[in-house]
Every structure is written in C-alpha cells, then in structure tokens.
Scaffold this motif. Structure first.
Motif, PDB file in Angstrom:
ATOM      1  N   ARG A 144       0.841  -1.186   0.000  1.00  0.00           N
ATOM      2  CA  ARG A 144       0.000   0.000   0.000  1.00  0.00           C
ATOM      3  C   ARG A 144       0.876   1.235   0.000  1.00  0.00           C
ATOM      4  NH1 ARG A 144      -4.666  -0.355   4.296  1.00  0.00           N
ATOM      5  NH2 ARG A 144      -5.562   1.142   2.882  1.00  0.00           N
ATOM      6  N   SER A 145       0.484   2.218  -0.771  1.00  0.00           N
ATOM      7  CA  SER A 145       1.255   3.450  -0.814  1.00  0.00           C
ATOM      8  C   SER A 145       0.827   4.372   0.331  1.00  0.00           C
ATOM      9  CB  SER A 145       1.046   4.159  -2.151  1.00  0.00           C
ATOM     10  OG  SER A 145      -0.307   4.514  -2.307  1.00  0.00           O
ATOM     11  N   GLY A 146       1.678   5.306   0.636  1.00  0.00           N
ATOM     12  CA  GLY A 146       1.368   6.283   1.671  1.00  0.00           C
ATOM     13  C   GLY A 146       1.870   5.862   3.027  1.00  0.00           C
ATOM     14  N   PRO A 147       1.758   6.767   3.971  1.00  0.00           N
ATOM     15  CA  PRO A 147       2.250   6.452   5.323  1.00  0.00           C
ATOM     16  C   PRO A 147       1.340   5.459   6.035  1.00  0.00           C
ATOM     17  CG  PRO A 147       1.191   8.594   5.305  1.00  0.00           C
ATOM     18  CD  PRO A 147       1.232   8.125   3.877  1.00  0.00           C
ATOM     19  N   LYS A 148       1.924   4.714   6.955  1.00  0.00           N
ATOM     20  CA  LYS A 148       1.141   3.783   7.756  1.00  0.00           C
ATOM     21  C   LYS A 148       0.338   4.576   8.787  1.00  0.00           C
ATOM     22  CE  LYS A 148       4.297  -0.044   7.285  1.00  0.00           C
ATOM     23  NZ  LYS A 148       5.107  -1.054   7.951  1.00  0.00           N
ATOM     24  N   PRO A 149      -0.867   4.119   9.123  1.00  0.00           N
ATOM     25  CA  PRO A 149      -1.663   4.849  10.116  1.00  0.00           C
ATOM     26  C   PRO A 149      -1.003   4.767  11.497  1.00  0.00           C
ATOM     27  CG  PRO A 149      -2.750   2.818   9.498  1.00  0.00           C
ATOM     28  CD  PRO A 149      -1.569   2.967   8.601  1.00  0.00           C
ATOM     29  N   VAL A 150      -1.019   5.877  12.193  1.00  0.00           N
ATOM     30  CA  VAL A 150      -0.442   5.949  13.535  1.00  0.00           C
ATOM     31  C   VAL A 150      -1.559   6.373  14.488  1.00  0.00           C
ATOM     32  CG1 VAL A 150       1.292   7.059  14.971  1.00  0.00           C
ATOM     33  CG2 VAL A 150       1.789   6.598  12.577  1.00  0.00           C
ATOM     34  N   TYR A 151      -1.803   5.558  15.524  1.00  0.00           N
ATOM     35  CA  TYR A 151      -2.837   5.846  16.492  1.00  0.00           C
ATOM     36  C   TYR A 151      -2.186   6.079  17.849  1.00  0.00           C
ATOM     37  CZ  TYR A 151      -5.888   3.799  12.962  1.00  0.00           C
ATOM     38  OH  TYR A 151      -6.550   3.523  11.795  1.00  0.00           O
ATOM     39  N   GLY A 152      -2.770   6.993  18.611  1.00  0.00           N
ATOM     40  CA  GLY A 152      -2.303   7.245  19.967  1.00  0.00           C
ATOM     41  C   GLY A 152      -2.801   6.170  20.922  1.00  0.00           C
ATOM     42  N   ASN A 153      -2.268   6.181  22.149  1.00  0.00           N
ATOM     43  CA  ASN A 153      -2.652   5.169  23.147  1.00  0.00           C
ATOM     44  C   ASN A 153      -4.136   5.237  23.493  1.00  0.00           C
ATOM     45  OD1 ASN A 153      -0.180   3.956  23.339  1.00  0.00           O
ATOM     46  ND2 ASN A 153       0.543   5.296  24.981  1.00  0.00           N
ATOM     47  N   ASP A 154      -4.698   6.452  23.572  1.00  0.00           N
ATOM     48  CA  ASP A 154      -6.114   6.573  23.923  1.00  0.00           C
ATOM     49  C   ASP A 154      -7.008   5.938  22.854  1.00  0.00           C
ATOM     50  OD1 ASP A 154      -5.245   8.553  22.178  1.00  0.00           O
ATOM     51  OD2 ASP A 154      -6.712  10.037  22.870  1.00  0.00           O
ATOM     52  N   VAL A 155      -6.665   6.128  21.590  1.00  0.00           N
ATOM     53  CA  VAL A 155      -7.446   5.538  20.502  1.00  0.00           C
ATOM     54  C   VAL A 155      -7.263   4.021  20.499  1.00  0.00           C
ATOM     55  CG1 VAL A 155      -7.741   5.463  17.996  1.00  0.00           C
ATOM     56  CG2 VAL A 155      -7.289   7.638  19.119  1.00  0.00           C
ATOM     57  N   LEU A 156      -6.040   3.541  20.735  1.00  0.00           N
ATOM     58  CA  LEU A 156      -5.781   2.101  20.752  1.00  0.00           C
ATOM     59  C   LEU A 156      -6.568   1.392  21.849  1.00  0.00           C
ATOM     60  CD1 LEU A 156      -1.950   1.904  20.039  1.00  0.00           C
ATOM     61  CD2 LEU A 156      -3.822   1.247  18.539  1.00  0.00           C
ATOM     62  N   LYS A 157      -6.699   2.023  23.018  1.00  0.00           N
ATOM     63  CA  LYS A 157      -7.468   1.420  24.112  1.00  0.00           C
ATOM     64  C   LYS A 157      -8.924   1.228  23.708  1.00  0.00           C
ATOM     65  CE  LYS A 157      -4.629   3.154  27.883  1.00  0.00           C
ATOM     66  NZ  LYS A 157      -4.581   4.049  29.039  1.00  0.00           N
ATOM     67  N   VAL A 158      -9.510   2.253  23.086  1.00  0.00           N
ATOM     68  CA  VAL A 158     -10.910   2.175  22.664  1.00  0.00           C
ATOM     69  C   VAL A 158     -11.073   1.128  21.562  1.00  0.00           C
ATOM     70  CG1 VAL A 158     -12.805   3.454  21.591  1.00  0.00           C
ATOM     71  CG2 VAL A 158     -11.371   4.561  23.315  1.00  0.00           C
ATOM     72  N   LEU A 159     -10.168   1.136  20.592  1.00  0.00           N
ATOM     73  CA  LEU A 159     -10.243   0.150  19.510  1.00  0.00           C
ATOM     74  C   LEU A 159     -10.112  -1.266  20.046  1.00  0.00           C
ATOM     75  CD1 LEU A 159      -8.148   1.830  16.684  1.00  0.00           C
ATOM     76  CD2 LEU A 159     -10.601   1.453  16.715  1.00  0.00           C
ATOM     77  N   LYS A 160      -9.217  -1.469  20.997  1.00  0.00           N
ATOM     78  CA  LYS A 160      -9.001  -2.799  21.577  1.00  0.00           C
ATOM     79  C   LYS A 160     -10.266  -3.250  22.309  1.00  0.00           C
ATOM     80  CE  LYS A 160      -5.806  -5.492  24.344  1.00  0.00           C
ATOM     81  NZ  LYS A 160      -4.593  -5.473  25.155  1.00  0.00           N
ATOM     82  N   ARG A 161     -10.915  -2.339  23.025  1.00  0.00           N
ATOM     83  CA  ARG A 161     -12.132  -2.681  23.738  1.00  0.00           C
ATOM     84  C   ARG A 161     -13.222  -3.108  22.763  1.00  0.00           C
ATOM     85  NH1 ARG A 161     -13.936   1.941  27.064  1.00  0.00           N
ATOM     86  NH2 ARG A 161     -12.137   1.376  28.325  1.00  0.00           N
ATOM     87  N   PHE A 162     -13.401  -2.327  21.681  1.00  0.00           N
ATOM     88  CA  PHE A 162     -14.407  -2.688  20.656  1.00  0.00           C
ATOM     89  C   PHE A 162     -14.073  -4.037  20.031  1.00  0.00           C
ATOM     90  CE2 PHE A 162     -15.496   1.948  20.263  1.00  0.00           C
ATOM     91  CZ  PHE A 162     -16.804   1.786  20.681  1.00  0.00           C
ATOM     92  N   TRP A 163     -12.797  -4.263  19.747  1.00  0.00           N
ATOM     93  CA  TRP A 163     -12.382  -5.503  19.109  1.00  0.00           C
ATOM     94  C   TRP A 163     -12.662  -6.711  20.016  1.00  0.00           C
ATOM     95  CZ3 TRP A 163      -7.201  -8.070  19.601  1.00  0.00           C
ATOM     96  CH2 TRP A 163      -7.053  -9.072  18.669  1.00  0.00           C
ATOM     97  N   LEU A 164     -12.345  -6.578  21.294  1.00  0.00           N
ATOM     98  CA  LEU A 164     -12.586  -7.670  22.243  1.00  0.00           C
ATOM     99  C   LEU A 164     -14.082  -7.900  22.463  1.00  0.00           C
ATOM    100  CD1 LEU A 164      -9.762  -7.007  24.858  1.00  0.00           C
ATOM    101  CD2 LEU A 164      -9.852  -8.814  23.133  1.00  0.00           C
TER     102      LEU A 164
END
Length: 85
Positions: free
Chosen positions: A62-82
C-alpha cells in the motif's frame, strides 16, 4: 478456489504443477496438457496460455504512510475488538 482475477478453478490443479510438467513435455504433450488445463479450469485456450505464462509477482504494498494511532485511541479500539468477539 479462485485465481487472482476471480475465476473459479478446480481444487488440486495449480499453475505451478502445470508449468513444471509442461516444461518437460514435447509439443504434443504441451498441447494435451493445455487442453486438460482448459477443461479442468474452464478457461479458453488463449486465456489459459496467458495465465500460465504470467510471472509470479510479489504482493503490492500500500502506498502512503502507515496509520499511527495514539494510546487513547488504541485502548478504545481494543475494547471494541474484544467486545466484538
């Protein structure tokens, strides 16, 4: 199973196997192998020749930069994923 263009192909038949056998065969053998490949996969002869002659390419990156998420966003995403499991 489908090829890279979404065409349906039969299980147990691979382009690599066909290429290896075809490389060792004479002209009459190559014609018979191509006929069998066309019957099994449902391709017409010209498309089968194109598929068999195509070189294997590495997957595209994939072209372009890789997405970078902060810790606060990662916590919420992890909760939704679980919770989704």
């Amino acid at each position: 199973m489908e090829d890279e263009y979404g065409h349906e192909i039969e299980e147990g038949v691979s382009k690599q196997d066909t290429r290896e056998v075809q490389a060792q065969a004479g002209i009459d053998g190559k014609s018979a192998i191509l006929n069998e490949f066309c019957l099994v996969c449902g391709y017409n002869r010209k498309y089968a020749i194109t598929v068999l002659n195509r070189k294997e390419q590495p997957p595209r990156r994939r072209s372009g930069p890789k997405p970078v998420y902060g810790n606060d966003v990662l916590k919420v995403l992890k909760r939704f994923w679980l919770d989704a499991d």
